[in-house]
Design an enzyme around this catalytic site. Structure first.
Site, mmCIF file in Angstrom:
data_model
loop_
_atom_site.group_PDB
_atom_site.id
_atom_site.type_symbol
_atom_site.label_atom_id
_atom_site.label_comp_id
_atom_site.label_asym_id
_atom_site.label_seq_id
_atom_site.Cartn_x
_atom_site.Cartn_y
_atom_site.Cartn_z
ATOM 1 N N HIS A 326 0.809 -1.218 0.000
ATOM 2 C CA HIS A 326 0.000 0.000 0.000
ATOM 3 C C HIS A 326 0.843 1.269 0.000
ATOM 4 C CE1 HIS A 326 -3.315 -2.743 1.055
ATOM 5 N NE2 HIS A 326 -4.095 -1.792 0.595
ATOM 6 N N GLY A 327 2.066 1.198 0.461
ATOM 7 C CA GLY A 327 2.865 2.419 0.439
ATOM 8 C C GLY A 327 4.167 2.294 1.190
#
Length: 479
Positions: A326-327
């Site tokens: 996700h990041g």
């Protein structure tokens, strides 16, 4: 080009009309139109990264063709690793380069060694995490001999770049979507109407629920030091509905748009906030990603087989990798770790397959036990979302610590419009509950009498005009 923009409202009817006008002429021409429309759609974000998609497409198409020409296992593994390293190499550079550099420098500083490595001003190509995993599914399945490699480069390019789901999924499997580009499509009015219905509901989720919730979630998270505990709880709830309305709304629009063109995309959300345990939640949230990790990472690692140590290891690997996907931020890794901790008890007690059907099927209300289970699961999920939303780990810890003080019993600090948003969220939840047995919340509304059905449609449209929140980018575009 956002789905909820005027540009897309012009773009979609033009492509739709051209697509069905050339339907009788040539399947290849129709697929080429999809490629052209998809590259235009993506180019509206940043045309510089079109070459990245094209290069990835060429690499994986070529790898697939070469895999079909050899039975030598060593050569096949080399070809597979070329695809994996090229795709994950691009993803790693654009998404994680600065994260690793910053943490590398910090680690040396901790031990008293100051080093200087410059970070880069890197623009993250929108959707790279999605189309990278989609095209990897092709080469992995061809390598596993689950899929015949395609000889049709146009069809394969259309599969990789298909504009409805290009930038934020669902992450389609090649075994499911690619064969659909080989078959002649016929216009189906029933399918098209159902697609429009799902687009309408997706737009409502985005512009009314997600964007309004985002306005207050942003205010509260950005000034958490000055907010009461009760307001912070409300902020976490607003974000929970923001991310659900935003992402599932995007998926609804993508799936509905695909139906207009005669394609079937996989279901990506199945009413996750009605889950009775965390295992059920992850079977219902971002289904295309969770099943991707299950099939291509978790099961190859051994899944839930083997010793207790290996079971625990595999659970943490799958959730930590999911968080990192996700990041490039420790907040996402902690979010993944929290979900691993939530998941372990149900897995280790063999209760992770208990709730396979929708809650209270065929009934208006759930049993008391199910209601309590849903409340506990939702509370744990909202708590984890705090780390997902916070900019830093210290912000997340500060946010949580500020909840638990005497001000938790105060009235939340909200302007009048904030209470309207709460009412909209409540109405939205009721509609989702009533329609939880369908493909999407209003998928069965066509069974209502004509006047009730159209009264509902008009009500949704009016609400979108009256309560459209301040425009926000789709959250998952940043991933």
């Amino acid at each position: 080009m956002f789905f909820n923009s005027l540009d897309f409202a012009i773009f979609l009817p033009i492509v739709f009309t051209l697509y069905w006008l050339i339907n009788s002429k040539s399947l290849k021409l129709q697929n080429f139109l999809i490629v052209a429309a998809s590259y235009f759609f993506y180019g509206c974000w940043d045309y510089r990264f079109l070459s990245l998609i094209l290069f990835s497409t060429i690499i994986d198409y070529t790898v697939g063709r070469q895999l079909s020409k050899t039975n030598n296992e060593s050569r096949r593994k080399v070809l597979l690793w070329i695809s994996i390293l090229v795709n994950l190499g691009f993803l790693g550079f654009f998404k994680y380069y600065n994260f690793f550099i910053d943490n590398f420098v910090t680690a040396f500083s901790f031990f008293g060694k100051d080093i200087s490595i410059n970070s880069l001003n890197i623009v993250l190509p929108v959707g790279i995490s999605f189309y990278t995993f989609q095209t990897l599914s092709y080469t992995i399945d061809v390598y596993r001999r689950k899929l015949e490699p395609t000889k049709d480069f146009i069809a394969f390019t259309a599969f990789v770049s298909f504009f409805p789901q290009l930038v934020a999924g669902p992450i389609e499997r090649a075994t499911h979507l690619l064969p659909q580009f080989y078959k002649k499509r016929k216009f189906d009015i029933t399918l098209a109407i159902d697609g429009l219905r799902q687009i309408l509901w997706g737009l409502f989720k985005k512009v009314v629920i997600a964007d309004n919730c985002a306005e207050y979630a942003n205010i509260i998270f950005n000034s958490y030091e000055d907010q009461s505990g009760s307001t912070l709880i409300l902020g976490a709830l607003f974000f929970a509905f923001q991310i659900y309305g935003d992402f599932s709304g995007y998926s609804d629009i993508a799936i509905g748009t695909s139906r207009l063109f005669g394609f079937d995309l996989m279901k990506n959300f199945a009413f996750p906030y009605f889950s009775r345990d965390i295992a059920e939640f992850w079977r219902r949230w971002h289904i295309s990603l969770s099943t991707w990790f299950r099939d291509y990472l978790y099961i190859p690692l051994g899944g839930s087989r083997g010793s207790l140590k290996f079971k625990i290891r595999n659970v943490f690997i799958i959730f930590l990798v999911s968080g990192f996907w996700h990041g490039a931020n420790w907040t996402f890794i902690i979010w993944g770790g929290l979900n691993a901790l939530y998941f372990l008890p149900v897995m280790l007690t063999n209760n992770n397959r208990n709730n396979l059907d929708i809650v209270a099927k065929g009934k208006w209300l759930p049993k008391f036990k199910d209601a309590i289970s849903m409340l506990i699961t939702f509370t744990l999920t909202v708590f984890a979302w705090i780390f997902f939303r916070a900019d830093t780990v210290s912000d997340a810890v500060g946010y949580i610590s500020n909840i638990f003080n005497a001000s938790i019993f105060n009235q939340p600090d909200l302007v009048q419009h904030g209470y309207y948003t709460l009412i909209l969220v409540l109405v939205f939840t009721i509609i989702e509950w009533i329609g939880r047995e369908g493909e999407f919340a209003i998928s069965k509304i066509h069974k209502l009498p004509f006047y009730l059905r159209w009264a509902f449609y008009y009500a949704i449209i009016v609400l979108m005009f009256v309560f459209t929140g301040k425009e926000q980018a789709f959250i998952y575009f940043q991933f």
